[in-house]
Design a protein around this motif. Structure first.
Motif, PDB file in Angstrom:
ATOM      1  N   PRO A 118       9.547  -5.700   7.343  1.00 38.91           N
ATOM      2  CA  PRO A 118       9.978  -6.947   7.976  1.00 38.91           C
ATOM      3  C   PRO A 118      11.223  -7.497   7.281  1.00 38.91           C
ATOM      4  CG  PRO A 118       8.103  -7.357   6.536  1.00 38.91           C
ATOM      5  CD  PRO A 118       8.324  -5.868   6.543  1.00 38.91           C
ATOM      6  N   PRO A 119      12.161  -8.058   8.031  1.00 37.36           N
ATOM      7  CA  PRO A 119      13.418  -8.549   7.445  1.00 37.36           C
ATOM      8  C   PRO A 119      13.287  -9.967   6.887  1.00 37.36           C
ATOM      9  CG  PRO A 119      13.495  -8.797   9.807  1.00 37.36           C
ATOM     10  CD  PRO A 119      12.166  -8.145   9.498  1.00 37.36           C
ATOM     11  N   ILE A 120      12.255 -10.196   6.099  1.00 35.21           N
ATOM     12  CA  ILE A 120      11.965 -11.548   5.611  1.00 35.21           C
ATOM     13  C   ILE A 120      11.603 -11.524   4.129  1.00 35.21           C
ATOM     14  CG2 ILE A 120      11.128 -12.411   7.831  1.00 35.21           C
ATOM     15  CD1 ILE A 120       8.239 -11.944   6.692  1.00 35.21           C
ATOM     16  N   GLU A 121      11.629 -12.699   3.523  1.00 39.02           N
ATOM     17  CA  GLU A 121      11.032 -12.902   2.213  1.00 39.02           C
ATOM     18  C   GLU A 121       9.719 -13.653   2.422  1.00 39.02           C
ATOM     19  OE1 GLU A 121      13.539 -14.776  -0.626  1.00 39.02           O
ATOM     20  OE2 GLU A 121      15.178 -13.346  -0.375  1.00 39.02           O
ATOM     21  N   SER A 122       8.607 -12.994   2.114  1.00 37.31           N
ATOM     22  CA  SER A 122       7.294 -13.594   2.348  1.00 37.31           C
ATOM     23  C   SER A 122       6.834 -14.464   1.196  1.00 37.31           C
ATOM     24  CB  SER A 122       6.259 -12.489   2.572  1.00 37.31           C
ATOM     25  OG  SER A 122       6.005 -11.793   1.353  1.00 37.31           O
ATOM     26  N   GLY A 123       7.451 -14.325   0.038  1.00 32.82           N
ATOM     27  CA  GLY A 123       6.996 -15.000  -1.167  1.00 32.82           C
ATOM     28  C   GLY A 123       6.269 -14.076  -2.122  1.00 32.82           C
ATOM     29  N   ILE A 124       5.923 -12.886  -1.660  1.00 31.61           N
ATOM     30  CA  ILE A 124       5.341 -11.861  -2.546  1.00 31.61           C
ATOM     31  C   ILE A 124       6.521 -11.041  -3.070  1.00 31.61           C
ATOM     32  CG2 ILE A 124       3.656  -9.988  -2.751  1.00 31.61           C
ATOM     33  CD1 ILE A 124       2.295 -11.134  -0.229  1.00 31.61           C
ATOM     34  N   THR A 125       7.163 -11.537  -4.106  1.00 35.69           N
ATOM     35  CA  THR A 125       8.505 -11.072  -4.459  1.00 35.69           C
ATOM     36  C   THR A 125       8.551  -9.617  -4.893  1.00 35.69           C
ATOM     37  OG1 THR A 125       8.185 -12.030  -6.659  1.00 35.69           O
ATOM     38  CG2 THR A 125       9.357 -13.357  -5.043  1.00 35.69           C
ATOM     39  N   TRP A 126       7.473  -9.105  -5.475  1.00 33.44           N
ATOM     40  CA  TRP A 126       7.527  -7.721  -5.950  1.00 33.44           C
ATOM     41  C   TRP A 126       7.497  -6.717  -4.810  1.00 33.44           C
ATOM     42  CZ3 TRP A 126       3.412  -4.311  -5.116  1.00 33.44           C
ATOM     43  CH2 TRP A 126       2.181  -4.876  -4.741  1.00 33.44           C
ATOM     44  N   LEU A 127       7.131  -7.178  -3.616  1.00 33.41           N
ATOM     45  CA  LEU A 127       7.053  -6.277  -2.460  1.00 33.41           C
ATOM     46  C   LEU A 127       8.107  -6.594  -1.403  1.00 33.41           C
ATOM     47  CD1 LEU A 127       5.323  -3.915  -1.415  1.00 33.41           C
ATOM     48  CD2 LEU A 127       3.807  -5.592  -0.348  1.00 33.41           C
ATOM     49  N   CYS A 165       1.408  -7.099  10.368  1.00 30.36           N
ATOM     50  CA  CYS A 165       0.029  -6.641  10.540  1.00 30.36           C
ATOM     51  C   CYS A 165      -0.626  -6.400   9.189  1.00 30.36           C
ATOM     52  CB  CYS A 165       0.042  -5.343  11.342  1.00 30.36           C
ATOM     53  SG  CYS A 165      -1.568  -4.632  11.723  1.00 30.36           S
ATOM     54  N   PRO A 166      -1.908  -6.750   9.041  1.00 29.95           N
ATOM     55  CA  PRO A 166      -2.615  -6.391   7.810  1.00 29.95           C
ATOM     56  C   PRO A 166      -2.780  -4.874   7.704  1.00 29.95           C
ATOM     57  CG  PRO A 166      -4.159  -7.203   9.447  1.00 29.95           C
ATOM     58  CD  PRO A 166      -2.790  -7.436  10.009  1.00 29.95           C
ATOM     59  N   SER A 167      -3.007  -4.409   6.509  1.00 24.53           N
ATOM     60  CA  SER A 167      -3.113  -2.976   6.274  1.00 24.53           C
ATOM     61  C   SER A 167      -4.526  -2.473   6.543  1.00 24.53           C
ATOM     62  CB  SER A 167      -2.728  -2.657   4.828  1.00 24.53           C
ATOM     63  OG  SER A 167      -3.532  -3.408   3.930  1.00 24.53           O
ATOM     64  N   THR A 168      -4.638  -1.169   6.865  1.00 24.63           N
ATOM     65  CA  THR A 168      -5.957  -0.549   6.853  1.00 24.63           C
ATOM     66  C   THR A 168      -6.326  -0.155   5.428  1.00 24.63           C
ATOM     67  OG1 THR A 168      -5.162   1.697   7.293  1.00 24.63           O
ATOM     68  CG2 THR A 168      -5.639   0.334   9.187  1.00 24.63           C
ATOM     69  N   ALA A 169      -5.348   0.238   4.625  1.00 27.61           N
ATOM     70  CA  ALA A 169      -5.587   0.481   3.200  1.00 27.61           C
ATOM     71  C   ALA A 169      -5.812  -0.870   2.516  1.00 27.61           C
ATOM     72  CB  ALA A 169      -4.396   1.207   2.583  1.00 27.61           C
ATOM     73  N   PRO A 170      -6.270  -0.892   1.260  1.00 21.61           N
ATOM     74  CA  PRO A 170      -6.514  -2.162   0.578  1.00 21.61           C
ATOM     75  C   PRO A 170      -5.312  -3.100   0.610  1.00 21.61           C
ATOM     76  CG  PRO A 170      -7.551  -0.402  -0.639  1.00 21.61           C
ATOM     77  CD  PRO A 170      -6.766   0.256   0.468  1.00 21.61           C
ATOM     78  N   ALA A 171      -5.625  -4.393   0.552  1.00 22.21           N
ATOM     79  CA  ALA A 171      -4.625  -5.438   0.751  1.00 22.21           C
ATOM     80  C   ALA A 171      -3.842  -5.724  -0.518  1.00 22.21           C
ATOM     81  CB  ALA A 171      -5.312  -6.721   1.220  1.00 22.21           C
ATOM     82  N   VAL A 172      -2.676  -6.300  -0.327  1.00 27.61           N
ATOM     83  CA  VAL A 172      -1.916  -6.875  -1.429  1.00 27.61           C
ATOM     84  C   VAL A 172      -2.470  -8.270  -1.703  1.00 27.61           C
ATOM     85  CG1 VAL A 172       0.342  -7.839  -2.041  1.00 27.61           C
ATOM     86  CG2 VAL A 172       0.182  -5.534  -1.088  1.00 27.61           C
ATOM     87  N   ALA A 173      -2.717  -8.570  -2.964  1.00 30.79           N
ATOM     88  CA  ALA A 173      -3.266  -9.878  -3.332  1.00 30.79           C
ATOM     89  C   ALA A 173      -2.301 -10.989  -2.934  1.00 30.79           C
ATOM     90  CB  ALA A 173      -3.536  -9.930  -4.836  1.00 30.79           C
ATOM     91  N   LEU A 174      -2.867 -12.092  -2.452  1.00 31.38           N
ATOM     92  CA  LEU A 174      -2.039 -13.236  -2.063  1.00 31.38           C
ATOM     93  C   LEU A 174      -1.770 -14.092  -3.298  1.00 31.38           C
ATOM     94  CD1 LEU A 174      -0.586 -14.790   0.112  1.00 31.38           C
ATOM     95  CD2 LEU A 174      -2.723 -15.989   0.630  1.00 31.38           C
ATOM     96  N   ASP A 175      -0.654 -13.813  -3.949  1.00 37.78           N
ATOM     97  CA  ASP A 175      -0.221 -14.547  -5.131  1.00 37.78           C
ATOM     98  C   ASP A 175       1.262 -14.816  -4.968  1.00 37.78           C
ATOM     99  OD1 ASP A 175       0.547 -15.520  -7.607  1.00 37.78           O
ATOM    100  OD2 ASP A 175      -0.771 -14.176  -8.743  1.00 37.78           O
ATOM    101  N   LEU A 176       1.609 -16.064  -4.652  1.00 37.24           N
ATOM    102  CA  LEU A 176       2.995 -16.431  -4.371  1.00 37.24           C
ATOM    103  C   LEU A 176       3.712 -17.002  -5.583  1.00 37.24           C
ATOM    104  CD1 LEU A 176       2.471 -18.099  -0.862  1.00 37.24           C
ATOM    105  CD2 LEU A 176       2.959 -15.699  -1.390  1.00 37.24           C
ATOM    106  N   SER A 177       3.085 -16.925  -6.736  1.00 42.17           N
ATOM    107  CA  SER A 177       3.743 -17.431  -7.941  1.00 42.17           C
ATOM    108  C   SER A 177       4.818 -16.452  -8.389  1.00 42.17           C
ATOM    109  CB  SER A 177       2.717 -17.641  -9.053  1.00 42.17           C
ATOM    110  OG  SER A 177       2.063 -16.424  -9.379  1.00 42.17           O
ATOM    111  N   PRO A 178       5.866 -16.943  -9.066  1.00 43.52           N
ATOM    112  CA  PRO A 178       6.944 -16.060  -9.518  1.00 43.52           C
ATOM    113  C   PRO A 178       6.410 -14.958 -10.431  1.00 43.52           C
ATOM    114  CG  PRO A 178       7.593 -18.356  -9.710  1.00 43.52           C
ATOM    115  CD  PRO A 178       6.131 -18.359  -9.393  1.00 43.52           C
TER     116      PRO A 178
END
Length: 283
Positions: A152-161, A207-220
């Motif tokens: 996706p052409p966005i910054e979601s806040g999950i900066t490492w991804l 879309c969410p993944s079928t494989a395990p999810a990325v943790a929702l942590d929006l901190s720097p």
């Protein structure tokens, strides 16, 4: 028209185990789509279909979806290999070295993009792909169109991804879709989470993944200071169901796993349903 989307399957993460966790999660989602109440008209797999782009993992994936009672369309993500994917799914077009193509639906056109650059984790969209997309959009300016892409052409806040909003490939993509009013929205994957936003005036759903999810942590995150934060979690596998009614695109998301039905449409709840449907008719 119902378009099912799964993404980030990552078959082969545990390569020596044919019944690995990621395969179990995929089978659960496929069973839900095939046997549930919302059988789609097609299934779009939006990239990162395998962990390492190897032939054995693609073969396992192809076998897992072979019996689906609806057409399957494959896309590439940053973990994929174009040539090996096309060998496993030979109906997938390879055009000018890229896995990009258009799908004619029921009053809706899907344009599938290739955002892979081998050796790079993030997205890519070169001048050749810009020209291809511009040509595809110019061919049909009337049919409502949805663009599917892995990154996706966005910054979601999950900066490492995330991709950075300033990356040149995003500017090139923005220029390619600018002015084409038939484009109704974008669907993507890569982030392993359910996300909805607006981008350049377009609806964008991840879309969410079928494989395990990325943790929702929006901190720097400080790449030089590991802080023991969660990165990957075992949330239930998910998928998206995009419903086109001829006028608008509505996206539903579902997590697949054990759940308990707390209410059913039986005679006890029939009066409630009849009342709600009457209100709908009366406006």
């Amino acid at each position: 028209m119902l378009i099912a989307q799964i993404t980030d399957v990552h078959i082969g993460f545990d390569r020596e185990n044919p019944d690995e966790l990621n395969m179990q999660r995929l089978r659960a989602v496929i069973a839900r789509l095939a046997q549930g109440p919302n059988r789609p008209d097609l299934l779009l797999m939006t990239g990162d279909l395998t962990e390492a782009g190897d032939a054995d993992s693609y073969a396992r994936l192809a076998e897992a979806v072979r019996g689906c009672p609806f057409p399957i369309h494959a896309m590439v993500g940053n973990h994929d290999d174009r040539g090996v994917l096309v060998a496993a799914f030979p109906e997938t077009p390879l055009d000018g070295g890229f896995v990009h193509y258009a799908i004619a639906g029921k009053g809706l056109r899907l344009i599938v993009l290739d955002t892979l650059e081998p050796g790079r984790h993030g997205g890519a969209f070169c001048d050749a792909r810009v020209a291809w997309l511009h040509d595809q959009l110019s061919r049909d300016r009337e049919t409502p169109t949805v663009i599917a892409m892995h990154h996706p052409p966005i910054e979601s806040g999950i900066t490492w991804l995330d991709s950075a909003a300033s990356e040149p490939w995003i500017a090139r993509f923005a220029g390619a879709v600018s002015g084409f009013t038939q484009v109704r929205g974008i669907i993507a994957g890569h982030l392993h989470r359910t996300i909805h936003t607006q981008w350049n005036g377009l609806s964008l759903s991840v879309c969410p993944s079928t494989a395990p999810a990325v943790a929702l942590d929006l901190s720097p995150i400080d790449e030089d200071r590991p802080d023991d934060r969660e990165l990957i979690t075992d949330e239930l596998p998910g998928y998206a169901l995009h419903r086109w009614d001829g006028q608008s695109l509505m996206t539903h998301f579902e997590a697949v796993g054990r759940h308990v039905a707390l209410a059913r449409f039986d005679r006890g709840l029939q009066p409630m349903i009849k009342g709600m449907m009457a209100e709908r008719r009366e406006g």
